[in-house]
Scaffold this motif. Structure first.
Motif, short mmCIF file in Angstrom:
data_model
loop_
_atom_site.label_atom_id
_atom_site.label_comp_id
_atom_site.label_asym_id
_atom_site.label_seq_id
_atom_site.Cartn_x
_atom_site.Cartn_y
_atom_site.Cartn_z
N GLY B 243 1.62 -15.31 -41.43
CA GLY B 243 0.93 -15.15 -40.33
C GLY B 243 0.02 -14.26 -39.62
N GLU B 245 -1.19 -10.72 -40.04
CA GLU B 245 -2.37 -9.72 -40.72
C GLU B 245 -2.15 -8.44 -41.20
N ARG B 518 -17.24 -11.43 -20.02
CA ARG B 518 -18.16 -11.74 -18.73
C ARG B 518 -19.11 -10.50 -18.52
N GLY B 530 -21.08 -15.59 -20.38
CA GLY B 530 -20.02 -15.36 -21.59
C GLY B 530 -20.21 -14.44 -22.60
N TYR B 531 -19.60 -13.55 -22.81
CA TYR B 531 -20.15 -13.50 -24.24
C TYR B 531 -18.73 -13.39 -25.47
N TYR B 536 -9.68 -13.94 -29.41
CA TYR B 536 -8.68 -13.73 -29.63
C TYR B 536 -8.40 -13.02 -28.20
N HIS B 555 -7.98 -8.64 -30.33
CA HIS B 555 -6.81 -8.73 -31.32
C HIS B 555 -7.21 -9.09 -32.80
N ASP B 556 -8.50 -9.13 -32.96
CA ASP B 556 -8.81 -9.98 -34.17
C ASP B 556 -9.26 -8.50 -34.91
N ARG B 557 -8.92 -7.04 -34.42
CA ARG B 557 -9.07 -6.42 -35.05
C ARG B 557 -9.83 -5.16 -35.00
N VAL B 558 -11.02 -5.90 -34.90
CA VAL B 558 -12.99 -4.95 -34.53
C VAL B 558 -12.78 -4.82 -33.47
#
Lengths: 240, 749
Positions: B243, B245, B518, B530-531, B536, B555-558
């Motif tokens: 889990g 990453e 938002r 809302g974009y 995450y 949190h998704d690292r991008v």
């Protein structure tokens, strides 16, 4: 009622775990929360494992069932972000397209309506009574979705179709930010612009608008239904 | 498969191929979603090549067996016979336990993952699966070599768990005996080596050995890796790694080390003359050694730059040209009432600004070579209201106080009472008229700082009734009945971690743990859009200084670049190994800086989406970033309590400000860049003399070629003042247009 002098063993174990992971400062509630989570998680896994083992017609639950249960639960609840190579690939594709040119000022720069939260989140049922110009009567349009029926003036979550008027020095142009095009300057329609059809529930309690407006708005609503569809076609584009 | 004969090819080819496909983007050691173990390293030097001679050691025999299995699986019976005959192997071999892995090239999904290590078949399946999972083009073209070499190399991890300890302590002894000047550099190798060896043991299910290895050597590592090691210590099984990453990326990406040529030769010679191919393999596989010619670096120099999850930055990562200059200010006709000079030029001729407004004045018509072109990225044109804003800005700027070591700014602290530690984000408008707070209860509240209250725009019905031609139409559209001191904005379903006002004060952005960003209107105080894109938590968001664009990092690292009128992001900045915790625009809107939990800061180009700079040196996740007003420098603050100063053009660290004892959550340069203010969890605001810190730099001889930095330990001199609050961590800092410092935080008794 005297508080227990000793902390239960489970809580002591949890405190030890927190210490091992290097967490030294925490509120006392954290232990309870962690214990609750642990209990819930473990029981969920074991229940799932029991289901899997009965499905495989085994008499007892063994390690494989547990492993499967954990794996399924991980993919469902505790997902992790996409792996790096996937992200890099997606980024590479996305970054290839040039930045779109910006059109000259056309009102608030918002995505197409269906991606905005500016549409009304309710629908008005057509009023049965005859809408005559009897001024004294406040005929409340029956709301099919009572979400906004008797709310105070503050806008509710994600709804409210009050048009966002930007503080432009020149006359406000037509805002396409919502379903009914607000033709404020044009006097084409004799009555109040259609937007008020969407706003009465909010305005009702703020006592800004008199009864007349309500009556007219409900009448305008029925007229604008057909127009509504037309506007949808116009503005229903997915231009990126 | 033609690959068969390749099995007996000499080792050099295998090694070459192994080191080739190791770029960031298409690492052949892809773990994909399954996180199959990919602990492959180039084939061993000696044994595999000379299979013609009778097999001597069990290792070689294992290798041969692996090859035999492979051949057999591909139904190449003749080759199997030949090999067996020549190698003198007995007829009975290990049975194939696992399912096939590399049926016909990258093909099947092997199931032998969970098996105990030690038999070649599981190796085959495991490794071949990773091969099949890889999509690197190099794999496809050189399909004969990698399969077998991969088998052989994967094998190398096997059979040695007991010896890992020995190898490691051996290397330790060697490095301790090396010359002083080389020791510091070679010691860099310890940490990545330790982590990779430990991870390999875990992957190959040698749990006990892994624990023993960890227990024995984790104490030797540098103190700033402590957090990472703690995370590692909790991972003892392969499933634990699935889990995480960040760790998976760590395994597949190369840890960069910068070592001088002499030290490198020493190390190489030592490892190759002994039979420590294990370590050599790991080094080749997982480490990228950026060799430079020159003096070896000292311990302090190395310590300054190291600490990130991926080692340091390669030299060529920081070499591309960055346009750090500011965009030319558009020329605006100044109002007539001010000075007499205006009256002469008021005929619509754009007038040059007054020279005393030096920060805005375009003194020369020539293009600054370091500034991007005006049209490099599309920017929204100025509306009339924007022009009015700019005029206000210039007027305010004339009344700006010039700060310096003798004239420190006054600080006005805004305490959020009764927030119960729920205050998670704060922002001020540029003209300091509004303050917004994001809270852990998912609300966003906006207050008016000035006595003027917040009002909503009237409804459409009422707007129709007002006189549109009157001068004060902007006042008339406001509905007095809705005026209040503060407004609450409801909409998010999770704590709000990032807030940003738009430069024209019409919009407010908020990013939250629920994965959305938002956009709120500050005229109607309702949510507009809302974009959705990050699934995450989104840790930070910011509007561009020119409006229209905004960035978010999560949190998704991008980090993603959005425009307000597109429901999908325009650019995705991927590359960080861990969460993106802080995102900032450069003053010219052409670059974006992101700070991350992997302890690096990256600078991205908005136009292409490429990473143009990588700055390493922090020892903890970065939570604050600030660009200097002239666009040349970047300041960053992290949980380690240090503020680091970076030169963007040259891509090197130029200063370090020590003093804070806790995480730094806010950094801000004064309006002219003379003072840097930093606010931290240790309840203090500190003021630093950035003029001096950058001045020393100008005269220095840049050692940009070697990247050696020599930081002066002058934090004490640069500290101009330290101001303590009672018990309010400082969450946000803002310099008003007149250089008054505003600070915000919640009162936590």
């Amino acid at each position: 009622m005297s508080a227990p002098k000793t902390i239960p063993k489970d809580a002591q174990v949890m405190m030890q775990i927190l210490k091992d992971m290097g967490i030294t400062e925490y509120e006392p509630r954290v232990i309870n929360q962690m214990l609750e989570f642990t209990y819930r998680y473990v029981t969920t896994i074991i229940e799932d494992a029991k289901i899997y083992s009965t499905h495989a017609k085994k008499s007892t639950v063994d390690a494989d069932d547990i492993k499967l249960a954990i794996q399924c639960r991980m993919d469902q609840s505790f997902t992790s972000p996409p792996p790096r190579d996937f992200l890099l690939e997606v980024a590479r594709q996305k970054n290839q397209t040039p930045l779109p040119l910006i059109k000259p000022y056309t009102g608030p720069r918002l995505p197409p309506d269906r991606y905005c939260l500016t549409a009304p989140n309710y629908r008005l049922k057509s009023v049965q009574k005859k809408v005559t110009a009897s001024a004294g009567r406040i005929s409340v349009p029956r709301l099919s979705v009572g979400a906004v029926s008797s709310r105070p003036a503050t806008p509710t979550i994600g709804s409210s179709s009050v048009p966002s008027v930007t503080a432009k020095v020149s006359t406000p142009v037509s805002l396409s930010a919502q379903r009914f095009t607000v033709q404020i300057p044009t006097a084409a329609q004799s009555h109040v612009p259609k937007t008020t059809a969407a706003t009465p529930p909010v305005l009702m309690s703020s006592s800004l608008i008199g009864p007349k407006t309500l009556l007219m708005s409900s009448s305008s609503l029925s007229q604008s239904d057909s127009l509504k569809r037309k506007h949808e076609d116009d503005e229903d584009y997915d231009a990126l | 498969m033609a690959a068969v004969q390749g099995g007996l090819v000499d080792t050099d080819e295998e090694k070459d191929i192994k080191t080739d496909p190791s770029s960031d983007a298409c690492g052949n050691n892809n773990n994909a979603i399954d996180a199959k173990p990919v602990s492959t390293s180039p084939g061993t030097n000696a044994p595999s090549g000379n299979t013609k001679t009778p097999v001597a050691t069990t290792e070689e025999q294992q290798t041969l067996l692996a090859v035999l299995q492979f051949l057999r699986k591909n139904n190449l019976s003749e080759s199997v016979d030949i090999l067996r005959r020549e190698a003198g192997l007995p007829e009975d071999l290990l049975d194939l336990k696992g399912s096939d892995g590399s049926g016909s090239g990258p093909g099947g999904a092997g199931g032998g993952v969970g098996q105990e290590g030690g038999d070649s078949s599981s190796l085959l399946s495991r490794v071949a699966v990773s091969v099949s999972a890889a999509q690197a083009p190099t794999k496809v073209t050189s399909n004969d070599q990698p399969d077998v070499s991969v088998v052989l190399s994967a094998y190398n991890q096997q059979g040695d768990p007991a010896l890992y300890d020995v190898y490691y302590s051996d290397l330790k002894k060697f490095i301790e005996t090396v010359l002083d000047c080389h020791r510091a550099e070679l010691s860099q190798v310890f940490y990545p080596l330790f982590v990779h060896m430990y991870l390999e043991l875990v992957y190959n299910n040698h749990e006990n050995q892994a624990k023993a290895f960890f227990g024995r050597f984790s104490g030797d590592q540098e103190c700033y890796y402590e957090d990472d090691l703690r995370v590692l210590s909790s991972m003892t099984k392969k499933e634990h790694m699935r889990g995480n990453e960040t760790l998976l990326d760590f395994r597949t990406s190369k840890f960069v080390l910068r070592i001088s040529r002499d030290s490198y030769q020493l190390l190489k010679r030592h490892l190759q003359e002994r039979q420590n191919n294990q370590i050599w393999n790991i080094i080749q596989e997982h480490l990228y050694i950026d060799i430079f010619d020159g003096m070896p670096r000292s311990k302090s120099q190395i310590d300054a730059m190291s600490g990130s999850l991926a080692g340091e930055a390669k030299r060529d990562a920081n070499k591309s040209k960055v346009y750090y200059g500011l965009l030319k200010e558009p020329e605006i006709e100044l109002p007539l009432d001010d000075e007499d000079e205006e009256a002469e030029n008021e005929e619509g001729k754009p007038k040059k600004k007054k020279p005393k407004k030096d920060s805005l004045g375009s003194k020369s018509k020539k293009q600054d070579p370091n500034a991007p072109l005006q049209t490099r990225i599309p920017l929204p044109e100025l509306k009339d209201s924007d022009k009015l804003d700019k005029i206000m800005y210039m007027k305010e700027a004339t009344k700006k106080i010039r700060l310096g070591p003798e004239t420190l700014p006054s600080i006005c602290f805004y305490s959020f009472l009764n927030a119960y530690q729920g205050l998670t984000a704060v922002d001020f408008t540029d003209d300091s008229s509004l303050i917004a707070g994001g809270f852990a209860d998912s609300t966003v509240r906006v207050w008016s700082v000035t006595p003027k209250r917040l009002r909503k725009v009237k409804s459409a019905a009422d707007l129709n009734l007002i006189d549109k031609e009157s001068d004060d139409v902007l006042e008339r559209i406001m509905d007095e009945k809705t005026s209040s001191e503060s407004k609450n904005l409801y909409g998010h379903s999770g704590p709000v971690y990032g807030i940003s006002f738009s430069p024209d004060r019409n919009y407010l952005l908020s990013s939250s743990e629920d994965g959305t960003v938002r956009l709120w209107s500050l005229l109607t105080f309702t949510c507009l859009v809302g974009y959705k894109g990050h699934n995450y938590p989104v840790w930070d968001t910011q509007f561009s200084p020119h409006g229209y664009y905004f960035i978010s990092g999560g949190h998704d690292r991008v980090a993603r670049l959005w425009a307000t009128d597109h429901y999908q992001p325009l650019r995705i900045f991927a590359g960080h190994l861990a969460d993106v915790t802080c995102t900032r625009f450069h003053p010219n809107s052409n670059y974006v800086a992101t700070g991350s939990s992997d302890r690096t800061i990256r600078l991205w180009d908005v136009l292409t989406g490429n990473c143009v700079r990588i700055f390493t040196g922090h020892k903890g996740p970065i939570h604050a970033l600030a660009f200097s007003p002239n666009g040349k420098f970047l300041a960053s603050g992290a949980t380690d309590g240090r503020v680091l100063l970076w030169d963007i053009g040259h891509g090197i660290m130029i200063g370090e400000l020590k003093g804070h004892t806790d995480t730094i959550y806010s950094l801000r340069f004064s309006r002219d860049g003379e003072i840097l203010a930093s606010g931290s969890m240790d309840y203090t605001v500190r003021l630093w003399d950035s003029m001096k810190a950058f001045d020393d730099l100008e005269t220095d001889d840049f050692t940009a070629t070697t990247g050696h930095i020599h930081l002066q330990d002058n934090s004490q001199e640069l500290l101009l003042g330290m101001y303590t609050t009672k018990s309010s961590p400082v969450v946000h800092l803002h310099f008003t247009r007149r250089n008054l410092l505003l600070a915000a935080g919640s009162y936590n008794p």
